[in-house]
Design a protein around this motif. Sequence first.
Motif, mmCIF file in Angstrom:
data_model
loop_
_atom_site.group_PDB
_atom_site.id
_atom_site.type_symbol
_atom_site.label_atom_id
_atom_site.label_comp_id
_atom_site.label_asym_id
_atom_site.label_seq_id
_atom_site.Cartn_x
_atom_site.Cartn_y
_atom_site.Cartn_z
ATOM 1 N N ARG A 163 -18.161 50.781 -36.441
ATOM 2 C CA ARG A 163 -18.802 49.600 -37.028
ATOM 3 C C ARG A 163 -18.282 49.361 -38.445
ATOM 4 N NH1 ARG A 163 -21.123 46.841 -32.837
ATOM 5 N NH2 ARG A 163 -22.569 48.154 -31.673
ATOM 6 N N SER A 164 -17.847 50.401 -39.117
ATOM 7 C CA SER A 164 -17.374 50.299 -40.489
ATOM 8 C C SER A 164 -16.075 49.492 -40.561
ATOM 9 C CB SER A 164 -17.125 51.694 -41.067
ATOM 10 O OG SER A 164 -16.277 51.647 -42.190
ATOM 11 N N ALA A 165 -16.054 48.497 -41.442
ATOM 12 C CA ALA A 165 -14.839 47.707 -41.626
ATOM 13 C C ALA A 165 -13.709 48.567 -42.192
ATOM 14 C CB ALA A 165 -15.127 46.533 -42.560
ATOM 15 N N ILE A 166 -14.074 49.546 -43.012
ATOM 16 C CA ILE A 166 -13.063 50.426 -43.603
ATOM 17 C C ILE A 166 -12.391 51.263 -42.520
ATOM 18 C CG2 ILE A 166 -12.712 52.394 -45.146
ATOM 19 C CD1 ILE A 166 -15.024 51.276 -46.861
ATOM 20 N N ALA A 167 -13.195 51.879 -41.665
ATOM 21 C CA ALA A 167 -12.639 52.699 -40.587
ATOM 22 C C ALA A 167 -11.883 51.842 -39.585
ATOM 23 C CB ALA A 167 -13.753 53.480 -39.890
ATOM 24 N N ALA A 168 -12.406 50.645 -39.291
ATOM 25 C CA ALA A 168 -11.740 49.759 -38.329
ATOM 26 C C ALA A 168 -10.356 49.365 -38.826
ATOM 27 C CB ALA A 168 -12.593 48.519 -38.090
ATOM 28 N N LYS A 169 -10.242 49.104 -40.113
ATOM 29 C CA LYS A 169 -8.945 48.735 -40.689
ATOM 30 C C LYS A 169 -7.991 49.925 -40.696
ATOM 31 C CE LYS A 169 -6.848 46.696 -44.823
ATOM 32 N NZ LYS A 169 -7.113 46.131 -46.188
ATOM 33 N N LYS A 170 -8.512 51.088 -41.053
ATOM 34 C CA LYS A 170 -7.693 52.294 -41.136
ATOM 35 C C LYS A 170 -7.103 52.669 -39.783
ATOM 36 C CE LYS A 170 -7.987 57.164 -42.519
ATOM 37 N NZ LYS A 170 -8.890 58.217 -43.082
ATOM 38 N N TYR A 171 -7.885 52.480 -38.717
ATOM 39 C CA TYR A 171 -7.457 52.902 -37.381
ATOM 40 C C TYR A 171 -7.154 51.712 -36.470
ATOM 41 C CZ TYR A 171 -9.079 57.497 -38.853
ATOM 42 O OH TYR A 171 -9.240 58.684 -39.534
ATOM 43 N N ALA A 172 -6.818 50.586 -37.059
ATOM 44 C CA ALA A 172 -6.588 49.369 -36.277
ATOM 45 C C ALA A 172 -5.537 49.560 -35.195
ATOM 46 C CB ALA A 172 -6.178 48.225 -37.208
ATOM 47 N N ALA A 173 -4.533 50.371 -35.464
ATOM 48 C CA ALA A 173 -3.452 50.578 -34.490
ATOM 49 C C ALA A 173 -3.938 51.281 -33.226
ATOM 50 C CB ALA A 173 -2.320 51.378 -35.126
ATOM 51 N N SER A 174 -5.090 51.940 -33.305
ATOM 52 C CA SER A 174 -5.618 52.686 -32.155
ATOM 53 C C SER A 174 -6.346 51.793 -31.160
ATOM 54 C CB SER A 174 -6.586 53.778 -32.632
ATOM 55 O OG SER A 174 -5.929 54.724 -33.449
ATOM 56 N N PHE A 175 -6.684 50.569 -31.576
ATOM 57 C CA PHE A 175 -7.555 49.733 -30.750
ATOM 58 C C PHE A 175 -6.885 48.400 -30.437
ATOM 59 C CE2 PHE A 175 -10.330 52.418 -33.410
ATOM 60 C CZ PHE A 175 -10.877 53.194 -32.397
ATOM 61 N N LYS A 176 -6.442 48.269 -29.210
ATOM 62 C CA LYS A 176 -5.794 47.038 -28.780
ATOM 63 C C LYS A 176 -6.840 45.933 -28.615
ATOM 64 C CE LYS A 176 -2.863 45.185 -25.090
ATOM 65 N NZ LYS A 176 -2.102 45.496 -23.852
ATOM 66 N N PRO A 177 -6.568 44.738 -29.124
ATOM 67 C CA PRO A 177 -7.517 43.625 -28.927
ATOM 68 C C PRO A 177 -7.680 43.319 -27.436
ATOM 69 C CG PRO A 177 -5.917 43.100 -30.640
ATOM 70 C CD PRO A 177 -5.422 44.348 -29.959
ATOM 71 N N VAL A 178 -8.910 43.110 -27.011
ATOM 72 C CA VAL A 178 -9.182 42.756 -25.625
ATOM 73 C C VAL A 178 -10.398 41.832 -25.609
ATOM 74 C CG1 VAL A 178 -10.581 44.838 -25.298
ATOM 75 C CG2 VAL A 178 -9.646 43.667 -23.297
ATOM 76 N N ALA A 179 -10.391 40.848 -24.725
ATOM 77 C CA ALA A 179 -11.526 39.933 -24.609
ATOM 78 C C ALA A 179 -12.711 40.670 -24.004
ATOM 79 C CB ALA A 179 -11.143 38.741 -23.745
ATOM 80 N N LEU A 180 -13.799 40.747 -24.756
ATOM 81 C CA LEU A 180 -14.973 41.496 -24.310
ATOM 82 C C LEU A 180 -16.150 40.556 -24.045
ATOM 83 C CD1 LEU A 180 -14.904 44.490 -26.845
ATOM 84 C CD2 LEU A 180 -13.931 44.407 -24.535
ATOM 85 N N PHE A 181 -16.885 40.846 -22.988
ATOM 86 C CA PHE A 181 -18.148 40.160 -22.741
ATOM 87 C C PHE A 181 -19.263 41.191 -22.776
ATOM 88 C CE2 PHE A 181 -16.348 41.224 -18.578
ATOM 89 C CZ PHE A 181 -17.397 41.887 -17.960
ATOM 90 N N THR A 182 -20.483 40.736 -23.000
ATOM 91 C CA THR A 182 -21.616 41.645 -23.132
ATOM 92 C C THR A 182 -22.484 41.657 -21.880
ATOM 93 O OG1 THR A 182 -23.130 39.997 -24.059
ATOM 94 C CG2 THR A 182 -21.667 41.141 -25.610
ATOM 95 N N VAL A 183 -23.278 42.683 -21.757
ATOM 96 C CA VAL A 183 -24.240 42.770 -20.658
ATOM 97 C C VAL A 183 -25.249 41.632 -20.754
ATOM 98 C CG1 VAL A 183 -26.053 44.201 -19.614
ATOM 99 C CG2 VAL A 183 -23.942 45.267 -20.437
#
Length: 329
Positions: free
Chosen positions: A281-301
């Motif tokens: 959830r942290s913007a800092i961690a998300a930016k630091k590890y951005a290369a680990s997470f491929k963008p994908v279209a997500l829908f919710t329950v």
Amino acid sequence: MSASLLAAMACFFTATPTHAAEINLLNVSYDVTRELFKDINPAFIAEWKKTSGETISINQSHGGSSKQARSVADGLEASVVTMNQANDIDFLAEHGLVTGDWVKRFPNGSAPFYSTMVYLVRKGNPKQIKDWDDLIKPGIKVIIPNPKTSGNGRYSYLAAWGAVIKKGGNEVQARQFVEKLFKNVPVLDAGGRGATTTFTQREIGDVLVTFENEVQLVRTEFGDNFEVVYPSTSILAESPVAVVDKVVDKLHIRKQATAYLQFLYSEAGQDIIAKHYLRPRSAIAAKKYAASFKPVALFTVDEVFGGWKSAQKKHFDDGGEFDKIFSKK
């Protein structure tokens, strides 16, 4: 020795404090967070010792998310639960173990991280599996854990159903698709880690559908034997947490249990979470590890199924859609 002296000595020894007893927490969690909490727990223990002076030990229990929830309801004294679907914590709330407003106790709906469902295929992707439609082709063996006992299995089921809806399909078409999918499932393990073992070590199946963090950890352990495939669309898989109120109040450990879950939201906790390929959830961690997470279209329950309670009743309760589908297998 006089009676008065004995009494005085008794008072002295009674009043003299001894070393504080170690505080024990039990985190009852889902199947594929073993490695995560192996790193989270010592980090929190050290931080809590530094800030409070208290010594804490944390024990872990892992299994299929819904199976774990039932174990807690049946008497397993969890201090906290860290599950992979809100439905399992609602189940504990219905049994009077967790407060009914648990979702408001921590930020982000009490879900400090999230994931999604992706595919793990064998090296070279010999069956050319690229999206959901490939999973229902004749001869393709798909490994998915049991949706009746595993949150991993539920998310996989709902991701497949929702993918049809998001492409413009209707409920009948979605049901037909999921029915074809489960005809291609040769074995139903009770939890996500069991399904991973079936695919990687027992070498059963052409594709494993599981959490993003699980497939990345498999890649780390087994190197080039496997490849990760992202479908065009998938489901937002949040991992909610809660203090088990009935237990922490009985054992007088609410402060420590709450701090433990709050640590998951700290920058230190979020950094560890991201290292384990769970989306922070942290913007800092998300930016630091951005290369680990491929963008994908997500829908919710909520978006496709009207929330977990509705999804549970329609799809996973006894006699629901999954039972009807699986009876035709």
